[in-house]
Design an enzyme around this catalytic site. Sequence first.
Site: not given
Length: 188
Positions: A62, A72, A132, A168
């Site tokens: 992603h 991130k 995260y 996905d």
Amino acid sequence: MIFHETTLAGAHLIELEKRGDDRGFFARFYCQREFEAAGVIASFVQVNTSFTARRGTLRGLHYQLPPAAEAKVVRCIQGALYDVIADLRPQSPTYGQWFGAELSAENRLTMYVPQGFAHGFVTLTDDAETLYMVSAFYSPEHERGIRYDDPWLGIEWPVELKELSEKDQRWPRFDPDSTDATKLRDLS
């Protein structure tokens, strides 16, 4: 915190710098000054968590396009996963390359993922949980993804992929000549 450069420009594995005694240890997971000193994005707007029940589950790859491109900081807080990042910035010296590392509750490593990178992971254990931080708010209109088996990247997953979301599974292969690639150009 100890920032270790990876083979990809701007990406880091971060090791905790532990201070401890016979009771255990203390360490910083995040410090704005230390992130700034490492030359990476130091401002985050969201902290997310994901829990994955079964080993061999893939999440990703992603990314978000500008103006919602996100950096991130990813850490596994339960179990283990193989975390993968791929450089999608056309002006980068590591464009089209990927890097992977095991993140686990035991090794306490953290992955810093720069803007313009795709990110994903496969779980190496049952009951894996990640925490995260992201530097931009989620923006559905800027969300993109790449197939986990895109030959352009050639990612070598360390375990058999047993479970993927429908979303996905539907991501396209990355097109280096696409409009999306052009939008990532300025993130180098």
